[in-house]
Design a protein around this motif. Structure first.
Motif, PDB file in Angstrom:
ATOM      1  N   ARG A   1     -17.624   0.404   5.333  1.00 42.10           N
ATOM      2  CA  ARG A   1     -17.400  -1.035   5.481  1.00 42.10           C
ATOM      3  C   ARG A   1     -18.285  -1.786   4.503  1.00 42.10           C
ATOM      4  NH1 ARG A   1     -16.830  -2.103  11.021  1.00 42.10           N
ATOM      5  NH2 ARG A   1     -17.336  -4.292  10.622  1.00 42.10           N
ATOM      6  N   GLY A   2     -17.720  -2.858   3.944  1.00 41.29           N
ATOM      7  CA  GLY A   2     -18.499  -3.701   3.059  1.00 41.29           C
ATOM      8  C   GLY A   2     -19.178  -4.822   3.827  1.00 41.29           C
ATOM      9  N   PRO A   3     -20.387  -5.235   3.400  1.00 42.10           N
ATOM     10  CA  PRO A   3     -21.092  -6.316   4.101  1.00 42.10           C
ATOM     11  C   PRO A   3     -20.410  -7.662   3.879  1.00 42.10           C
ATOM     12  CG  PRO A   3     -22.273  -5.697   2.112  1.00 42.10           C
ATOM     13  CD  PRO A   3     -21.158  -4.718   2.255  1.00 42.10           C
ATOM     14  N   ASP A   4     -20.549  -8.561   4.845  1.00 37.02           N
ATOM     15  CA  ASP A   4     -19.962  -9.894   4.733  1.00 37.02           C
ATOM     16  C   ASP A   4     -20.952 -10.861   4.098  1.00 37.02           C
ATOM     17  OD1 ASP A   4     -17.261  -9.827   5.647  1.00 37.02           O
ATOM     18  OD2 ASP A   4     -18.032  -9.319   7.631  1.00 37.02           O
ATOM     19  N   ASP A   5     -21.423 -10.462   2.934  1.00 36.95           N
ATOM     20  CA  ASP A   5     -22.334 -11.280   2.139  1.00 36.95           C
ATOM     21  C   ASP A   5     -22.022 -10.953   0.684  1.00 36.95           C
ATOM     22  OD1 ASP A   5     -25.097 -12.820   1.835  1.00 36.95           O
ATOM     23  OD2 ASP A   5     -25.155 -11.065   0.519  1.00 36.95           O
ATOM     24  N   VAL A   6     -21.723 -11.968  -0.114  1.00 40.48           N
ATOM     25  CA  VAL A   6     -21.213 -11.721  -1.453  1.00 40.48           C
ATOM     26  C   VAL A   6     -22.225 -11.000  -2.329  1.00 40.48           C
ATOM     27  CG1 VAL A   6     -21.893 -13.955  -2.418  1.00 40.48           C
ATOM     28  CG2 VAL A   6     -19.898 -12.739  -3.342  1.00 40.48           C
ATOM     29  N   GLU A   7     -23.509 -11.284  -2.186  1.00 41.94           N
ATOM     30  CA  GLU A   7     -24.506 -10.625  -3.032  1.00 41.94           C
ATOM     31  C   GLU A   7     -24.654  -9.159  -2.668  1.00 41.94           C
ATOM     32  OE1 GLU A   7     -28.158 -12.748  -2.972  1.00 41.94           O
ATOM     33  OE2 GLU A   7     -27.324 -14.559  -3.906  1.00 41.94           O
ATOM     34  N   ARG A   8     -24.741  -8.879  -1.363  1.00 41.08           N
ATOM     35  CA  ARG A   8     -24.863  -7.479  -0.942  1.00 41.08           C
ATOM     36  C   ARG A   8     -23.570  -6.716  -1.220  1.00 41.08           C
ATOM     37  NH1 ARG A   8     -25.804  -6.452   4.544  1.00 41.08           N
ATOM     38  NH2 ARG A   8     -24.985  -8.498   5.128  1.00 41.08           N
ATOM     39  N   LEU A   9     -22.419  -7.379  -1.078  1.00 40.89           N
ATOM     40  CA  LEU A   9     -21.136  -6.745  -1.374  1.00 40.89           C
ATOM     41  C   LEU A   9     -21.036  -6.417  -2.855  1.00 40.89           C
ATOM     42  CD1 LEU A   9     -18.313  -5.866  -0.448  1.00 40.89           C
ATOM     43  CD2 LEU A   9     -17.546  -8.218  -0.810  1.00 40.89           C
TER      44      LEU A   9
ATOM     45  N   GLU B   1     -23.514  -5.812  -4.877  1.00 41.89           N
ATOM     46  CA  GLU B   1     -24.401  -4.687  -5.158  1.00 41.89           C
ATOM     47  C   GLU B   1     -23.784  -3.368  -4.704  1.00 41.89           C
ATOM     48  OE1 GLU B   1     -27.342  -2.639  -6.753  1.00 41.89           O
ATOM     49  OE2 GLU B   1     -27.011  -4.805  -6.993  1.00 41.89           O
ATOM     50  N   LEU B   2     -23.139  -3.383  -3.536  1.00 42.12           N
ATOM     51  CA  LEU B   2     -22.468  -2.167  -3.065  1.00 42.12           C
ATOM     52  C   LEU B   2     -21.366  -1.756  -4.035  1.00 42.12           C
ATOM     53  CD1 LEU B   2     -21.827   0.020  -0.950  1.00 42.12           C
ATOM     54  CD2 LEU B   2     -20.375  -1.666   0.212  1.00 42.12           C
ATOM     55  N   LEU B   3     -20.600  -2.722  -4.504  1.00 43.28           N
ATOM     56  CA  LEU B   3     -19.529  -2.407  -5.454  1.00 43.28           C
ATOM     57  C   LEU B   3     -20.102  -1.815  -6.743  1.00 43.28           C
ATOM     58  CD1 LEU B   3     -17.187  -5.481  -4.956  1.00 43.28           C
ATOM     59  CD2 LEU B   3     -16.614  -3.100  -4.470  1.00 43.28           C
TER      60      LEU B   3
END
Length: 408
Positions: free
Chosen positions: A223-231, A233-235
Motif C-alpha cells: 500500500r502507498g502512503p496517503d501523503d504525496v511526499e512519502r508516496l 519517495e516510495l515510488l
C-alpha cells in the motif's frame, strides 16, 4: 514533461507505450526452469530426429521384396539396444516400437499380420511396402531446421522437443521485475473488518495474480502512503528496483488523487486520459528505462487497463510474439448499448458448428462490478454511436481465453 490534454484512443496509447519499451536482456536457463518463459533466440535442431530409422509398431523387421515363403527369426531388437545382426533374404528380426531398424531390413510387418511357427514366421499378406511402419532418419526434424521461433512462450511441447534433440538449456528473456502499489486511505486488506466508508483492497491482489500469470517477477506489492511526499519517495525506491511500476487509484483530478501529483514530479508523463470506457483516467510515465502505469481505482478499469496496455508492454519487453493479439470478428447475439467512448465490454465468445464466432456481454458493465469479468473470455470492442447495436451486427473482440463451442 510531455503531456497532452486530448483523450487518446486505445491504439494511440498503445503506440506511445510500445515506442518507449526496451527489450530486457536474455539469460540461459535449464529446461526444468524454462516453462512459461519467452524464448529470446530462435532454436535450431542440432541433429536429426530420429537419428536412426525406427520401428513405429511392434512386429518383425524384414526385407520388403523378400519372396521367401517363411523367414527365420534370427534375433530381437528392443528400444535402446542394437542387435548385431543383419537381415538377409529368408530372415527376420523381432522388433519393438521405437527400436532402431536392424541392418539390411527396410520394412516392419506388424505382429497381427504374422504367424509365428517355431523359430520362423509366415507373413499372412501378399505385399509388404518398402519403408512400411518405419520412421526414417530426420522424419520429425532435420538438422539445422528451425524448431521454435524467438518470442515463443515455452510450453510442454517446446520443452519436450528441445530435450529430445539434446538441448539442455535455452536462452530466454529475463522476467520483468514489477512493483505494485495501491493507494487510498479507504482501503482495508482482505480478512480485516471494514470501518465506516472503507472498502477492501482487491486491486493489489488482482494485479499480482495477473502479473504472475503473465510470467513477470513481482518484486514488491503493498500500500502507498496517503501523503504525496512519502508516496513520491516510495515510488522512487520502487523505480530504482523495477522495470515496471504499477499503481492503482489516485489518477483522477481530485485533490486527494496523490498518484497524479507524484508521477508528475518523477519523470515524463506521456498519457493522462484515454478515450475509452472503462479506464478514462490512465497515466503512463517513463523514468529512464522504467515504465510507470497509473491505473484507475475501480477494479474493472484497473483490470482492463492492465490487460490492454500493461500486458502489451510486458510482452514487448520480453520479445513475445505477437505483442498485440489480433482481434477477432464476432456476431452479436443480443442488443448492445454503446456509450460516448470506445468501450471494452466483458463478454463471452463462442462458435457454432460453422465456425462463426458469436458474442454476448456478461450483464451490467459498471467499472466497479468485477463480477462482469468473471467467466468472460473476451473484451467486446464497442465504438460509440447514436443507436444501439442490433443482434446480428458484427464487432471486434479481444480474446482473453479460449473459445468454446457454445455459450457458457
Amino acid at each position: 514533461m510531455q503531456r497532452t490534454s486530448r483523450m487518446l484512443t486505445p491504439q494511440e496509447a498503445l503506440d506511445i507505450i510500445l515506442a518507449h519499451v526496451q527489450r530486457l536482456p536474455s539469460e540461459e536457463v535449464g529446461l526444468m526452469d524454462a516453462a512459461g518463459r519467452v524464448l529470446a533466440e530462435p532454436l535450431y535442431a542440432p541433429e536429426d530426429h530420429p537419428p536412426f530409422p525406427a520401428a513405429t509398431m511392434d512386429g518383425y523387421a524384414v526385407i520388403h521384396d523378400d519372396t521367401s515363403p517363411w523367414r527365420e527369426v534370427i534375433g530381437e531388437q528392443f528400444a535402446g539396444h542394437v542387435t548385431d545382426v543383419t537381415v538377409t533374404p529368408g530372415t527376420a528380426v523381432r522388433i519393438t516400437t521405437g527400436a532402431p531398424l536392424p541392418a539390411g531390413a527396410d520394412a516392419v510387418v506388424p505382429v497381427e499380420d504374422v504367424e509365428l511357427v517355431d523359430d520362423h514366421i509366415v507373413i499372412r499378406r501378399e505385399e509388404v511396402r518398402p519403408g512400411e511402419n518405419v520412421r526414417p532418419v530426420g522424419a520429425d526434424v532435420h538438422r539445422g531446421e528451425l524448431i521454435v521461433p524467438a518470442g515463443t512462450v515455452l510450453g510442454p511441447a517446446e520443452i519436450g522437443l528441445a530435450a529430445s534433440l539434446g538441448i539442455a538449456s535455452v536462452p530466454v528473456s529475463r522476467r520483468p521485475r514489477v512493483s505494485v502499489l495501491s493507494t487510498g486511505d479507504e482501503l482495508v486488506d482482505p480478512g480485516q473488518p471494514l470501518g465506516p466508508g472503507q472498502i477492501r483492497d482487491s486491486n493489489r491482489f488482482m494485479l499480482v495474480a495477473a502479473l504472475q500469470q503473465a510470467g513477470a517477477e513481482v518484486v514488491w506489492a503493498g500500500r502507498g502512503p496517503d501523503d504525496v511526499e512519502r508516496l513520491t519517495e516510495l515510488l522512487r525506491e520502487r523505480i530504482a528496483e523495477s522495470d515496471v511500476v504499477i499503481s492503482s487509484g489516485g489518477v483522477s483530478v481530485g485533490e486527494r488523487d496523490l498518484i497524479s501529483a507524484a508521477l508528475r514530479t518523477l519523470g515524463t508523463v506521456h498519457i493522462e486520459r484515454l478515450f475509452m470506457k472503462p479506464g478514462k483516467p490512465f497515466h503512463f510515465v517513463t523514468v529512464g528505462r522504467t515504465l510507470l502505469f497509473g491505473l484507475p481505482g475501480n477494479p474493472v478499469s484497473a483490470l482492463v487497463g492492465f490487460e490492454i496496455f500493461v500486458m502489451a508492454a510486458l510482452r514487448a519487453m520480453t520479445g513475445q510474439q505477437p505483442v498485440i493479439p489480433e482481434p477477432v470478428t464476432v456476431v452479436l447475439a443480443h442488443p448492445i448499448e454503446p456509450g460516448d467512448r470506445i468501450e471494452y465490454q466483458r463478454a463471452i465468445v463462442w462458435c457454432d458448428e460453422t465456425g462463426t464466432l458469436f458474442a454476448r456481454n456478461t450483464g451490467p458493465q459498471s467499472s466497479a462490478r468485477l463480477l462482469s469479468a468473471v467467466g468472460a473470455n473476451a473484451y467486446l470492442i464497442v465504438p460509440p454511436r447514436a443507436e444501439p447495436y442490433r443482434p446480428g451486427e458484427r464487432l471486434r473482440a479481444i480474446l482473453r481465453r479460449p473459445v468454446h463451442g457454445q455459450a457458457r
